[in-house]
Design an enzyme around this catalytic site. Structure first.
Site, mmCIF file in Angstrom:
data_model
loop_
_atom_site.group_PDB
_atom_site.id
_atom_site.type_symbol
_atom_site.label_atom_id
_atom_site.label_comp_id
_atom_site.label_asym_id
_atom_site.label_seq_id
_atom_site.Cartn_x
_atom_site.Cartn_y
_atom_site.Cartn_z
ATOM 1 C CE1 TYR A 158 -4.108 1.905 0.583
ATOM 2 C CE2 TYR A 158 -2.905 3.001 2.342
ATOM 3 C CZ TYR A 158 -4.006 2.924 1.514
ATOM 4 O OH TYR A 158 -5.009 3.862 1.612
ATOM 5 C CE LYS A 162 -3.997 4.650 -1.639
ATOM 6 N NZ LYS A 162 -5.042 5.089 -2.571
#
Ligand code: NDP
Length: 250
Positions: A158, A162
């Site tokens: 993640y 991101k």
């Protein structure tokens, strides 16, 4: 009466059925935009949101699309232009987490998160960009995360996705600025949605202690920041990742 911020604008919001995406769709419609929003599996939530928008006097377009589908993203853009005659705004919101330590992370956990959160942004933005370049206007906002700037342990997939979204945003902002297209990201900290509802009391308490403002954010607060980036009051802002995290990233 105050003029609506996005009157006559047409927008696509990915992952609009719940949480932050749903709040963004409603905020855009309240400000006068025509809104197409996508979902991947949650047809009943998509239908109930569409109904809510119709009651507000809007004309919603719910579309099933997995953002990992490159060709599907192109079809979505064609459909929106057929339905509404134009396209002005893209909000890349769809995203997932599959948090675990690296030693427990499977290739699939890695690929699912990168393909949805980063490649998904490429797919939808790539599908919109020719329209924006031709008309010499457009506004793109992508929902990144404070995890892309100040990551926690246990989410390398993640955090990488991101952070990647922020790099994508900054590079594209420079590339398309001469065409009057702005590209920004919003990087929320913890926001109360289904994504964070799985935290137990103990974990939630630990995270609350790390946030100087001592609370999670709301989806409406993220939607207001997105509206600011889409409106004229931010017209000199491009290539930024606006942190909205109660001070978590200080
Ligand atoms: P939710 O889990 O509540 O909602 C996720 C949305 O994304 C749903 O509409 C879902 O559709 C859609 N979606 C998931 N996978 C895909 C896919 N492959 N293709 C298309 N749509 C998909 O998430 P949040 O509202 O919490 O998060 C929204 C965004 O904000 C994400 O990018 C997330 O990473 C980011 N974010 C969230 C934070 C938080 O604390 N909640 C903090 C920082 C960033 P369906 O309903 O059909 O499954």
């Amino acid at each position: 009466m105050k003029k609506k911020l996005l009157l006559d604008k047409v927008a696509i919001v990915t992952g609009g059925t719940r949480g932050i995406g749903r709040a963004i769709v409603l905020a855009l419609c309240e400000e006068g935009a025509e809104c197409a929003f996508t979902y991947v599996s949650n047809r009943s939530s998509a239908e109930s949101l569409a109904e809510e928008i119709r009651r507000m006097g809007g004309r919603p377009l719910p579309v099933q699309l997995d953002v990992r589908d490159f060709e599907g993203a192109k079809t979505l853009v064609e459909r929106v232009k057929q339905e509404f005659g134009r396209l002005d705004i893209l909000v890349n919101n769809a995203g997932i987490t599959k948090d675990k330590s690296l030693m427990m992370m499977s290739k699939e956990d890695w690929s699912d998160v990168i393909d949805t959160n980063l490649t998904g942004v490429f797919n939808t933005t790539r599908a919109c960009i020719i329209t924006f370049l031709k008309q010499k206007s457009g506004n793109i906002v992508t929902i990144s995360s404070v995890s892309g700037i100040h990551p926690l342990p246990g989410q390398v997939n993640y955090a990488a996705a991101k952070a990647g979204v922020i790099g994508f945003t900054k590079s594209l902002a420079k590339e398309v600025a001469p065409y009057n297209i702005r590209v920004n990201a919003v990087a929320p900290g913890f926001v109360d949605t289904e994504m964070t509802s799985a935290f137990g009391e103990k974990t939630r308490g630990k995270f609350l202690n790390m946030i100087p403002l001592k609370r999670f954010g709301t989806a409406d607060e993220v939607a207001k920041t997105v509206l600011f980036l889409l409106g004229d009051e931010s017209q000199y802002i491009t290539g930024q990742a606006i942190q909205l995290d109660g001070g978590l990233g200080i």
